[in-house]
Design a protein around this motif. Structure first.
Motif, PDB file in Angstrom:
ATOM      1  N   ARG A 282       0.812  -1.209   0.000  1.00 35.71           N
ATOM      2  CA  ARG A 282       0.000   0.000   0.000  1.00 35.71           C
ATOM      3  C   ARG A 282       0.849   1.264   0.000  1.00 35.71           C
ATOM      4  NH1 ARG A 282      -3.662  -1.605   5.063  1.00 35.71           N
ATOM      5  NH2 ARG A 282      -1.558  -2.182   5.725  1.00 35.71           N
ATOM      6  N   SER A 283       2.151   1.103   0.269  1.00 33.94           N
ATOM      7  CA  SER A 283       3.066   2.242   0.246  1.00 33.94           C
ATOM      8  C   SER A 283       3.697   2.429  -1.128  1.00 33.94           C
ATOM      9  CB  SER A 283       4.173   2.046   1.279  1.00 33.94           C
ATOM     10  OG  SER A 283       5.054   0.995   0.891  1.00 33.94           O
ATOM     11  N   LEU A 284       3.362   1.567  -2.073  1.00 30.47           N
ATOM     12  CA  LEU A 284       4.021   1.572  -3.372  1.00 30.47           C
ATOM     13  C   LEU A 284       3.177   2.247  -4.449  1.00 30.47           C
ATOM     14  CD1 LEU A 284       5.458  -2.063  -3.460  1.00 30.47           C
ATOM     15  CD2 LEU A 284       6.618   0.031  -2.743  1.00 30.47           C
ATOM     16  N   THR A 285       3.856   2.979  -5.303  1.00 35.37           N
ATOM     17  CA  THR A 285       3.272   3.464  -6.547  1.00 35.37           C
ATOM     18  C   THR A 285       4.061   2.826  -7.681  1.00 35.37           C
ATOM     19  OG1 THR A 285       2.555   5.558  -5.588  1.00 35.37           O
ATOM     20  CG2 THR A 285       2.781   5.474  -7.980  1.00 35.37           C
ATOM     21  N   VAL A 286       3.387   2.036  -8.473  1.00 36.37           N
ATOM     22  CA  VAL A 286       4.021   1.163  -9.457  1.00 36.37           C
ATOM     23  C   VAL A 286       3.668   1.635 -10.864  1.00 36.37           C
ATOM     24  CG1 VAL A 286       4.240  -1.229 -10.243  1.00 36.37           C
ATOM     25  CG2 VAL A 286       3.769  -0.746  -7.821  1.00 36.37           C
ATOM     26  N   VAL A 287       4.667   1.715 -11.732  1.00 45.06           N
ATOM     27  CA  VAL A 287       4.447   2.009 -13.143  1.00 45.06           C
ATOM     28  C   VAL A 287       4.739   0.736 -13.930  1.00 45.06           C
ATOM     29  CG1 VAL A 287       5.087   3.434 -15.119  1.00 45.06           C
ATOM     30  CG2 VAL A 287       5.170   4.403 -12.803  1.00 45.06           C
ATOM     31  N   VAL A 288       3.812   0.334 -14.786  1.00 39.53           N
ATOM     32  CA  VAL A 288       3.982  -0.868 -15.596  1.00 39.53           C
ATOM     33  C   VAL A 288       3.830  -0.494 -17.062  1.00 39.53           C
ATOM     34  CG1 VAL A 288       3.161  -3.204 -16.095  1.00 39.53           C
ATOM     35  CG2 VAL A 288       3.025  -2.306 -13.755  1.00 39.53           C
ATOM     36  N   THR A 289       4.868  -0.743 -17.872  1.00 44.22           N
ATOM     37  CA  THR A 289       4.730  -0.601 -19.321  1.00 44.22           C
ATOM     38  C   THR A 289       4.333  -1.957 -19.909  1.00 44.22           C
ATOM     39  OG1 THR A 289       7.028  -1.122 -19.923  1.00 44.22           O
ATOM     40  CG2 THR A 289       6.533   1.165 -19.302  1.00 44.22           C
TER      41      THR A 289
ATOM     42  N   GLY B 174       5.125  14.041 -16.723  1.00 44.59           N
ATOM     43  CA  GLY B 174       3.795  14.603 -16.593  1.00 44.59           C
ATOM     44  C   GLY B 174       2.859  13.857 -15.664  1.00 44.59           C
ATOM     45  N   LEU B 175       3.363  12.864 -14.940  1.00 45.65           N
ATOM     46  CA  LEU B 175       2.486  12.124 -14.032  1.00 45.65           C
ATOM     47  C   LEU B 175       1.975  13.045 -12.927  1.00 45.65           C
ATOM     48  CD1 LEU B 175       4.408   8.734 -13.658  1.00 45.65           C
ATOM     49  CD2 LEU B 175       2.280   9.146 -14.921  1.00 45.65           C
ATOM     50  N   PRO B 176       0.678  13.024 -12.661  1.00 46.26           N
ATOM     51  CA  PRO B 176       0.124  13.896 -11.621  1.00 46.26           C
ATOM     52  C   PRO B 176       0.288  13.289 -10.233  1.00 46.26           C
ATOM     53  CG  PRO B 176      -1.627  12.582 -12.601  1.00 46.26           C
ATOM     54  CD  PRO B 176      -0.362  12.230 -13.345  1.00 46.26           C
ATOM     55  N   ALA B 177       0.196  14.146  -9.229  1.00 51.61           N
ATOM     56  CA  ALA B 177       0.137  13.639  -7.851  1.00 51.61           C
ATOM     57  C   ALA B 177      -1.160  12.854  -7.701  1.00 51.61           C
ATOM     58  CB  ALA B 177       0.168  14.807  -6.881  1.00 51.61           C
ATOM     59  N   PRO B 178      -1.161  11.768  -6.957  1.00 51.07           N
ATOM     60  CA  PRO B 178      -0.070  11.211  -6.162  1.00 51.07           C
ATOM     61  C   PRO B 178       0.775  10.181  -6.914  1.00 51.07           C
ATOM     62  CG  PRO B 178      -2.066  10.017  -5.657  1.00 51.07           C
ATOM     63  CD  PRO B 178      -2.439  11.043  -6.705  1.00 51.07           C
ATOM     64  N   PHE B 179       0.574  10.052  -8.226  1.00 53.17           N
ATOM     65  CA  PHE B 179       1.281   9.019  -8.988  1.00 53.17           C
ATOM     66  C   PHE B 179       2.709   9.428  -9.348  1.00 53.17           C
ATOM     67  CE2 PHE B 179      -3.238   8.334  -9.757  1.00 53.17           C
ATOM     68  CZ  PHE B 179      -3.354   6.964  -9.567  1.00 53.17           C
ATOM     69  N   ALA B 180       3.041  10.714  -9.186  1.00 52.00           N
ATOM     70  CA  ALA B 180       4.350  11.206  -9.620  1.00 52.00           C
ATOM     71  C   ALA B 180       5.502  10.636  -8.795  1.00 52.00           C
ATOM     72  CB  ALA B 180       4.371  12.733  -9.557  1.00 52.00           C
ATOM     73  N   ASP B 181       5.229  10.255  -7.550  1.00 47.08           N
ATOM     74  CA  ASP B 181       6.290   9.732  -6.693  1.00 47.08           C
ATOM     75  C   ASP B 181       6.364   8.205  -6.781  1.00 47.08           C
ATOM     76  OD1 ASP B 181       7.045  12.258  -5.856  1.00 47.08           O
ATOM     77  OD2 ASP B 181       5.706  12.228  -4.120  1.00 47.08           O
ATOM     78  N   TYR B 182       6.451   7.713  -8.008  1.00 47.32           N
ATOM     79  CA  TYR B 182       6.515   6.264  -8.241  1.00 47.32           C
ATOM     80  C   TYR B 182       7.785   5.707  -7.589  1.00 47.32           C
ATOM     81  CZ  TYR B 182       9.289   8.344 -11.986  1.00 47.32           C
ATOM     82  OH  TYR B 182      10.181   9.112 -12.690  1.00 47.32           O
TER      83      TYR B 182
ATOM     84  N   CYS C  88      12.703   7.348 -15.989  1.00 50.92           N
ATOM     85  CA  CYS C  88      12.258   7.212 -14.591  1.00 50.92           C
ATOM     86  C   CYS C  88      13.382   7.317 -13.578  1.00 50.92           C
ATOM     87  CB  CYS C  88      11.531   5.886 -14.401  1.00 50.92           C
ATOM     88  SG  CYS C  88      12.599   4.403 -14.365  1.00 50.92           S
ATOM     89  N   LEU C  89      14.602   7.009 -13.990  1.00 50.15           N
ATOM     90  CA  LEU C  89      15.681   6.789 -13.025  1.00 50.15           C
ATOM     91  C   LEU C  89      16.114   8.042 -12.254  1.00 50.15           C
ATOM     92  CD1 LEU C  89      17.442   4.472 -11.962  1.00 50.15           C
ATOM     93  CD2 LEU C  89      19.112   5.043 -13.743  1.00 50.15           C
TER      94      LEU C  89
ATOM     95  N   MET D 222      13.965   8.726  -9.170  1.00 46.72           N
ATOM     96  CA  MET D 222      14.097   7.739  -8.101  1.00 46.72           C
ATOM     97  C   MET D 222      15.417   7.895  -7.363  1.00 46.72           C
ATOM     98  SD  MET D 222      12.140   4.238  -9.283  1.00 46.72           S
ATOM     99  CE  MET D 222      13.057   3.908 -10.771  1.00 46.72           C
ATOM    100  N   VAL D 223      16.490   8.161  -8.104  1.00 45.62           N
ATOM    101  CA  VAL D 223      17.784   8.385  -7.456  1.00 45.62           C
ATOM    102  C   VAL D 223      17.709   9.626  -6.566  1.00 45.62           C
ATOM    103  CG1 VAL D 223      20.196   8.978  -7.866  1.00 45.62           C
ATOM    104  CG2 VAL D 223      19.123   7.181  -9.223  1.00 45.62           C
ATOM    105  N   ALA D 224      17.059  10.676  -7.062  1.00 50.13           N
ATOM    106  CA  ALA D 224      16.930  11.910  -6.260  1.00 50.13           C
ATOM    107  C   ALA D 224      16.133  11.668  -4.989  1.00 50.13           C
ATOM    108  CB  ALA D 224      16.275  13.001  -7.097  1.00 50.13           C
ATOM    109  N   ARG D 225      15.107  10.801  -5.059  1.00 51.31           N
ATOM    110  CA  ARG D 225      14.298  10.494  -3.877  1.00 51.31           C
ATOM    111  C   ARG D 225      14.946   9.445  -2.985  1.00 51.31           C
ATOM    112  NH1 ARG D 225       9.957  10.950  -7.767  1.00 51.31           N
ATOM    113  NH2 ARG D 225       9.916   8.697  -8.093  1.00 51.31           N
ATOM    114  N   LYS D 226      16.035   8.820  -3.486  1.00 54.73           N
ATOM    115  CA  LYS D 226      16.758   7.768  -2.765  1.00 54.73           C
ATOM    116  C   LYS D 226      15.854   6.589  -2.448  1.00 54.73           C
ATOM    117  CE  LYS D 226      20.092  10.992  -0.774  1.00 54.73           C
ATOM    118  NZ  LYS D 226      20.748  11.509   0.450  1.00 54.73           N
ATOM    119  N   GLU D 227      14.972   6.287  -3.396  1.00 51.91           N
ATOM    120  CA  GLU D 227      14.044   5.172  -3.221  1.00 51.91           C
ATOM    121  C   GLU D 227      13.488   4.758  -4.574  1.00 51.91           C
ATOM    122  OE1 GLU D 227       9.694   4.084  -1.283  1.00 51.91           O
ATOM    123  OE2 GLU D 227      10.452   6.140  -1.213  1.00 51.91           O
ATOM    124  N   GLY D 228      13.558   3.481  -4.870  1.00 55.48           N
ATOM    125  CA  GLY D 228      12.954   3.017  -6.113  1.00 55.48           C
ATOM    126  C   GLY D 228      13.378   1.602  -6.457  1.00 55.48           C
TER     127      GLY D 228
END
Length: 256
Positions: free
Chosen positions: A8-15, A76-84, A126-127, A130-136
């Motif tokens: 429930r803490s995850l935001t997942v992007v799937v291509t 262009g992902l909107p909140a809350p999906f932007a913090d994948y 995407c990378l 995620m590196v900037a957020r130190k999580e991914g």
């Protein structure tokens, strides 16, 4: 022992989210409470997933072979999906099973553009965030064809060998940044894979799976889910799986 991550803490992007392993992965994460961005070329299927699974699903129409469009889609992902914090670069395909001397150059180009370029464009888009957020977690779809050759696999197998080595090099780059990297390398999985490979020839596609008890998209989705919900100090480099009836072939000897 560290606790597994709460999905429930995850935001997942799937291509490649509109069928097969991608769709099954969307369902696995959404069913566990994650938010999921579903990316693919078939808008109707993307919207159907949202209509079925609810507000935790964000459909994004995208052809990952377009580098600029892929960059824009992530930016262009909107909140809350932007913090994948999980990106599953799953889009890919096989086309044809002819030997190299008879293979279609167009098919070769499409496999390289999708399996290699599309994967690279997805990762590069995407990378940095995620590196900037130190999580991914970056998850790639490889194949046993990237390690074990078979007749007719030529460029398809070569693209998946590229995915395998890129995943290891990517992990070498990001180790210690908070970003994890996993390559999923399935064997025989019954999805639309063979229908695409054989250009809609259902009879030929079905023969690939007949009597073999192949894995399903849900089987592979469970492997993705497992890797991504392990404690953050654990990285699964590769998961290689086959159905119980598949194994390694003997070396071929051509005799006159």
């Amino acid at each position: 022992m560290s606790a597994m991550l709460d999905p429930r803490s995850l935001t997942v992007v799937v291509t490649g989210a509109t069928s097969g392993i991608g769709e099954a992965t969307v369902r696995r994460f959404a069913g566990a409470g994650a938010q999921v961005v579903v990316m693919g070329r078939r808008k109707d299927r993307l919207e159907a997933l949202r209509d079925e699974l609810g507000a935790r699903i964000l459909p994004v129409e995208l052809d990952v072979r377009d580098a600029a469009a892929t960059e824009a889609a992530f930016a262009g992902l909107p909140a809350p999906f932007a913090d994948y914090n999980v990106v599953f670069a799953n889009a890919g395909l096989a086309l044809g099973l002819e030997p190299s001397q008879q293979a279609s150059l167009s098919n070769w180009d499409t496999m390289v553009e999708t399996n290699i370029n599309g994967m690279l464009y997805t990762v590069r888009a995407c990378l940095p965030a995620m590196v900037a957020r130190k999580e991914g977690h970056v998850v790639l779809t490889g194949s046993i064809a990237g390690e074990f050759p078979y007749p007719g696999a030529n460029v398809y197998g070569a693209t998946k060998a590229f995915v395998k080595q890129f995943s290891l090099n990517l992990w070498a780059d990001v180790a210690g940044t908070g970003v994890r990297v996993t390559n999923i390398e399935p064997g025989l999985v019954e999805t639309e894979f063979s229908m695409v490979r054989f250009e809609g020839d259902a009879g030929r596609a079905q023969k690939v799976y007949a009597g073999a008890e192949p894995m399903t998209g849900a089987d592979i989705a469970e492997q993705v889910f497992f890797a991504c919900t392990l404690p953050r100090h654990v990285n699964i480099n590769r998961i290689q799986a086959m159905p119980s009836r598949q194994t390694f072939g003997n070396m071929t000897v051509r005799r006159d």
